[in-house]
Design a protein around this motif. Structure first.
Motif, PDB file in Angstrom:
ATOM      1  N   THR A   1      14.080   0.836   2.585  1.00 35.35           N
ATOM      2  CA  THR A   1      13.622   0.488   1.243  1.00 35.35           C
ATOM      3  C   THR A   1      14.270  -0.835   0.883  1.00 35.35           C
ATOM      4  OG1 THR A   1      13.357   2.791   0.545  1.00 35.35           O
ATOM      5  CG2 THR A   1      13.596   1.139  -1.189  1.00 35.35           C
ATOM      6  N   VAL A   2      13.454  -1.827   0.539  1.00 33.38           N
ATOM      7  CA  VAL A   2      13.987  -3.157   0.253  1.00 33.38           C
ATOM      8  C   VAL A   2      13.567  -3.585  -1.140  1.00 33.38           C
ATOM      9  CG1 VAL A   2      13.882  -3.770   2.697  1.00 33.38           C
ATOM     10  CG2 VAL A   2      12.003  -4.417   1.198  1.00 33.38           C
ATOM     11  N   PRO A   3      14.390  -4.366  -1.835  1.00 33.20           N
ATOM     12  CA  PRO A   3      14.018  -4.801  -3.177  1.00 33.20           C
ATOM     13  C   PRO A   3      12.882  -5.815  -3.141  1.00 33.20           C
ATOM     14  CG  PRO A   3      16.062  -5.851  -2.496  1.00 33.20           C
ATOM     15  CD  PRO A   3      15.730  -4.843  -1.442  1.00 33.20           C
ATOM     16  N   TYR A   4      12.061  -5.781  -4.167  1.00 29.60           N
ATOM     17  CA  TYR A   4      11.057  -6.826  -4.338  1.00 29.60           C
ATOM     18  C   TYR A   4      11.815  -8.140  -4.515  1.00 29.60           C
ATOM     19  CZ  TYR A   4       6.730  -9.016  -5.958  1.00 29.60           C
ATOM     20  OH  TYR A   4       5.614  -9.826  -6.070  1.00 29.60           O
ATOM     21  N   PRO A   5      11.497  -9.172  -3.724  1.00 32.87           N
ATOM     22  CA  PRO A   5      12.336 -10.372  -3.706  1.00 32.87           C
ATOM     23  C   PRO A   5      12.197 -11.223  -4.965  1.00 32.87           C
ATOM     24  CG  PRO A   5      10.437 -10.680  -2.309  1.00 32.87           C
ATOM     25  CD  PRO A   5      10.389  -9.246  -2.758  1.00 32.87           C
ATOM     26  N   SER A   6      13.193 -12.034  -5.190  1.00 37.04           N
ATOM     27  CA  SER A   6      13.213 -12.918  -6.355  1.00 37.04           C
ATOM     28  C   SER A   6      12.267 -14.097  -6.173  1.00 37.04           C
ATOM     29  CB  SER A   6      14.632 -13.441  -6.585  1.00 37.04           C
ATOM     30  OG  SER A   6      15.080 -14.168  -5.448  1.00 37.04           O
ATOM     31  N   GLU A   7      11.901 -14.716  -7.278  1.00 39.73           N
ATOM     32  CA  GLU A   7      11.149 -15.972  -7.318  1.00 39.73           C
ATOM     33  C   GLU A   7       9.753 -15.899  -6.694  1.00 39.73           C
ATOM     34  OE1 GLU A   7      12.239 -18.561  -9.109  1.00 39.73           O
ATOM     35  OE2 GLU A   7      13.938 -17.251  -9.615  1.00 39.73           O
ATOM     36  N   THR A   8       9.135 -14.729  -6.758  1.00 41.92           N
ATOM     37  CA  THR A   8       7.746 -14.597  -6.311  1.00 41.92           C
ATOM     38  C   THR A   8       7.033 -13.584  -7.185  1.00 41.92           C
ATOM     39  OG1 THR A   8       6.266 -14.125  -4.446  1.00 41.92           O
ATOM     40  CG2 THR A   8       8.254 -12.792  -4.608  1.00 41.92           C
ATOM     41  N   SER A   9       5.738 -13.783  -7.330  1.00 43.60           N
ATOM     42  CA  SER A   9       4.895 -12.774  -7.992  1.00 43.60           C
ATOM     43  C   SER A   9       3.716 -12.416  -7.097  1.00 43.60           C
ATOM     44  CB  SER A   9       4.380 -13.318  -9.331  1.00 43.60           C
ATOM     45  OG  SER A   9       3.644 -14.519  -9.132  1.00 43.60           O
ATOM     46  N   ASN A  10       3.831 -12.760  -5.800  1.00 47.04           N
ATOM     47  CA  ASN A  10       2.732 -12.517  -4.859  1.00 47.04           C
ATOM     48  C   ASN A  10       3.326 -12.248  -3.478  1.00 47.04           C
ATOM     49  OD1 ASN A  10       0.060 -12.249  -4.089  1.00 47.04           O
ATOM     50  ND2 ASN A  10      -0.231 -14.431  -3.698  1.00 47.04           N
ATOM     51  N   TYR A  11       3.923 -11.058  -3.347  1.00 47.15           N
ATOM     52  CA  TYR A  11       4.644 -10.688  -2.126  1.00 47.15           C
ATOM     53  C   TYR A  11       3.690  -9.957  -1.184  1.00 47.15           C
ATOM     54  CZ  TYR A  11       8.773  -9.247   0.594  1.00 47.15           C
ATOM     55  OH  TYR A  11       9.721  -9.067   1.572  1.00 47.15           O
ATOM     56  N   HIS A  12       3.493 -10.499   0.027  1.00 45.77           N
ATOM     57  CA  HIS A  12       2.464 -10.010   0.939  1.00 45.77           C
ATOM     58  C   HIS A  12       3.038  -9.335   2.183  1.00 45.77           C
ATOM     59  CE1 HIS A  12      -1.511 -12.226  -0.170  1.00 45.77           C
ATOM     60  NE2 HIS A  12      -0.823 -11.925  -1.254  1.00 45.77           N
ATOM     61  N   PHE A  13       2.258  -8.403   2.710  1.00 45.67           N
ATOM     62  CA  PHE A  13       2.520  -7.787   4.015  1.00 45.67           C
ATOM     63  C   PHE A  13       1.699  -8.500   5.085  1.00 45.67           C
ATOM     64  CE2 PHE A  13      -0.779  -5.394   1.740  1.00 45.67           C
ATOM     65  CZ  PHE A  13      -1.861  -5.559   2.586  1.00 45.67           C
ATOM     66  N   GLU A  14       2.250  -8.522   6.309  1.00 47.02           N
ATOM     67  CA  GLU A  14       1.527  -8.982   7.489  1.00 47.02           C
ATOM     68  C   GLU A  14       1.944  -8.093   8.661  1.00 47.02           C
ATOM     69  OE1 GLU A  14       1.847 -13.146   8.296  1.00 47.02           O
ATOM     70  OE2 GLU A  14       1.220 -13.748   6.270  1.00 47.02           O
ATOM     71  N   MET A  15       1.020  -7.283   9.145  1.00 48.67           N
ATOM     72  CA  MET A  15       1.288  -6.330  10.220  1.00 48.67           C
ATOM     73  C   MET A  15       1.107  -7.012  11.579  1.00 48.67           C
ATOM     74  SD  MET A  15       2.025  -3.256  11.050  1.00 48.67           S
ATOM     75  CE  MET A  15       2.149  -2.634  12.724  1.00 48.67           C
ATOM     76  N   GLU A  16       2.069  -6.780  12.519  1.00 43.52           N
ATOM     77  CA  GLU A  16       2.023  -7.524  13.772  1.00 43.52           C
ATOM     78  C   GLU A  16       2.530  -6.720  14.977  1.00 43.52           C
ATOM     79  OE1 GLU A  16       3.387 -11.517  13.509  1.00 43.52           O
ATOM     80  OE2 GLU A  16       2.870 -11.686  11.376  1.00 43.52           O
ATOM     81  N   LEU A  17       1.991  -7.043  16.142  1.00 43.04           N
ATOM     82  CA  LEU A  17       2.559  -6.628  17.422  1.00 43.04           C
ATOM     83  C   LEU A  17       3.731  -7.551  17.724  1.00 43.04           C
ATOM     84  CD1 LEU A  17       2.461  -5.135  20.228  1.00 43.04           C
ATOM     85  CD2 LEU A  17       0.985  -7.020  20.975  1.00 43.04           C
ATOM     86  N   VAL A  18       4.865  -6.967  18.122  1.00 45.47           N
ATOM     87  CA  VAL A  18       6.068  -7.742  18.430  1.00 45.47           C
ATOM     88  C   VAL A  18       6.382  -7.609  19.919  1.00 45.47           C
ATOM     89  CG1 VAL A  18       8.511  -8.078  17.901  1.00 45.47           C
ATOM     90  CG2 VAL A  18       6.938  -7.299  16.106  1.00 45.47           C
ATOM     91  N   VAL A  19       6.614  -8.736  20.577  1.00 41.14           N
ATOM     92  CA  VAL A  19       7.001  -8.755  21.983  1.00 41.14           C
ATOM     93  C   VAL A  19       8.514  -8.901  22.077  1.00 41.14           C
ATOM     94  CG1 VAL A  19       6.725  -9.893  24.218  1.00 41.14           C
ATOM     95  CG2 VAL A  19       4.822  -9.869  22.588  1.00 41.14           C
ATOM     96  N   ALA A  20       9.166  -8.037  22.837  1.00 44.75           N
ATOM     97  CA  ALA A  20      10.609  -8.109  23.059  1.00 44.75           C
ATOM     98  C   ALA A  20      10.870  -8.730  24.429  1.00 44.75           C
ATOM     99  CB  ALA A  20      11.229  -6.718  22.976  1.00 44.75           C
ATOM    100  N   ILE A  21      11.544  -9.856  24.435  1.00 42.00           N
ATOM    101  CA  ILE A  21      11.835 -10.568  25.681  1.00 42.00           C
ATOM    102  C   ILE A  21      13.091  -9.974  26.328  1.00 42.00           C
ATOM    103  CG2 ILE A  21      12.459 -12.817  26.671  1.00 42.00           C
ATOM    104  CD1 ILE A  21       9.544 -12.613  25.730  1.00 42.00           C
ATOM    105  N   GLY A  22      13.030  -9.768  27.644  1.00 39.90           N
ATOM    106  CA  GLY A  22      14.127  -9.110  28.348  1.00 39.90           C
ATOM    107  C   GLY A  22      14.846  -9.954  29.360  1.00 39.90           C
ATOM    108  N   ARG A  23      14.336 -11.171  29.624  1.00 41.29           N
ATOM    109  CA  ARG A  23      15.033 -12.052  30.558  1.00 41.29           C
ATOM    110  C   ARG A  23      14.702 -13.490  30.214  1.00 41.29           C
ATOM    111  NH1 ARG A  23      12.371 -11.343  36.499  1.00 41.29           N
ATOM    112  NH2 ARG A  23      13.684 -13.164  36.853  1.00 41.29           N
ATOM    113  N   ALA A  24      15.539 -14.402  30.670  1.00 43.82           N
ATOM    114  CA  ALA A  24      15.387 -15.809  30.322  1.00 43.82           C
ATOM    115  C   ALA A  24      14.206 -16.437  31.056  1.00 43.82           C
ATOM    116  CB  ALA A  24      16.669 -16.566  30.658  1.00 43.82           C
TER     117      ALA A  24
END
Length: 233
Positions: free
Chosen positions: A69-92
């Motif tokens: 649970t996170v607070p609604y952030p300061s200095e905005t009145s239009n806080y948006h979600f963006e759903m994404e696939l995340v890739v986790a890198i395992g080697r250089a």
């Protein structure tokens, strides 16, 4: 042992499904406008034939585990979600060919790139950096890492609901630049390292949230991510 003026930050890390070890997170990379329909809804269509992907980064202090649970952030009145696939890198890897991109993949996660949309658009239209719109405390939400070493996800449903109502629904196969292409291109600019996370972009349907909203997202074959919006900071 070195002595510090104050205690340094703890290592940023995420749980790994099925393992006792944690995944130490190194850097957070984000691909901008990587679904055609989202690019259109943002008023900036993408022509892959003449453009390359573009990226922004967020600080590790923005990383937030799923279920928070996170607070609604300061200095905005239009806080948006963006759903994404995340890739986790395992080697250089540096200057990695697309055909070899799978060799860097440790696994995947489901993520939310939370955005002060009003501030982002002002910055975009004035040619300024996006930091105030994107680099938001507790604004990079991520699920547990799912180990899928050397696996390239090419398709799978991406969905997000707010208070049970579907807001985003697409498929990974609609990425403009796919996972292999992202790793190939990003590794031209950075020496990718184990622990790097790459948020691959969001589909259409982004929108605003208010305190009390419950967000639940899912990537097929990877799992879910959730977030509750608390009272204003």
């Amino acid at each position: 042992m070195p002595q510090y003026l104050f205690n340094p930050p703890a290592v940023a890390a995420l749980p790994i499904q099925g393992k006792s070890e944690l995944f130490p997170v190194n850097r957070l990379f984000f691909v901008g406008r990587n679904y055609h329909a989202h690019a259109v809804e943002m008023g900036k269509p993408v022509d892959k034939s003449v453009e390359r992907p573009f990226y922004f980064t967020k600080s590790l202090t923005t990383l937030t585990p799923s279920g928070s649970t996170v607070p609604y952030p300061s200095e905005t009145s239009n806080y948006h979600f963006e759903m994404e696939l995340v890739v986790a890198i395992g080697r250089a890897g540096f200057r990695v060919a697309a055909a070899d991109a799978h060799e860097l993949i440790y696994g995947y996660a489901a993520g939310l790139d939370m955005t002060r949309r009003d501030l982002q658009l002002v910055a975009r239209d004035k040619g300024r950096p996006w930091d105030l719109g994107k680099d938001i405390e507790q604004g990079s939400v991520c699920s547990d890492i799912v180990p899928l070493p050397f696996t390239v996800i090419e398709r799978g449903a991406v969905e997000l609901t707010v208070n049970g109502a579907t807001k985003q629904k697409s498929d990974v196969d609609k990425l403009i630049w796919n996972v292999r292409e992202i790793i190939e291109d990003l590794s031209r600019f950075y020496h990718l390292q184990a622990g790097d996370l790459i948020y691959t972009g969001t589909p259409e349907g982004v929108g605003a949230v208010v305190p009390g909203d419950r967000l639940e997202g899912r990537v097929e074959g990877v799992g879910g991510v959730s977030l509750t919006i608390g009272a204003a900071a």
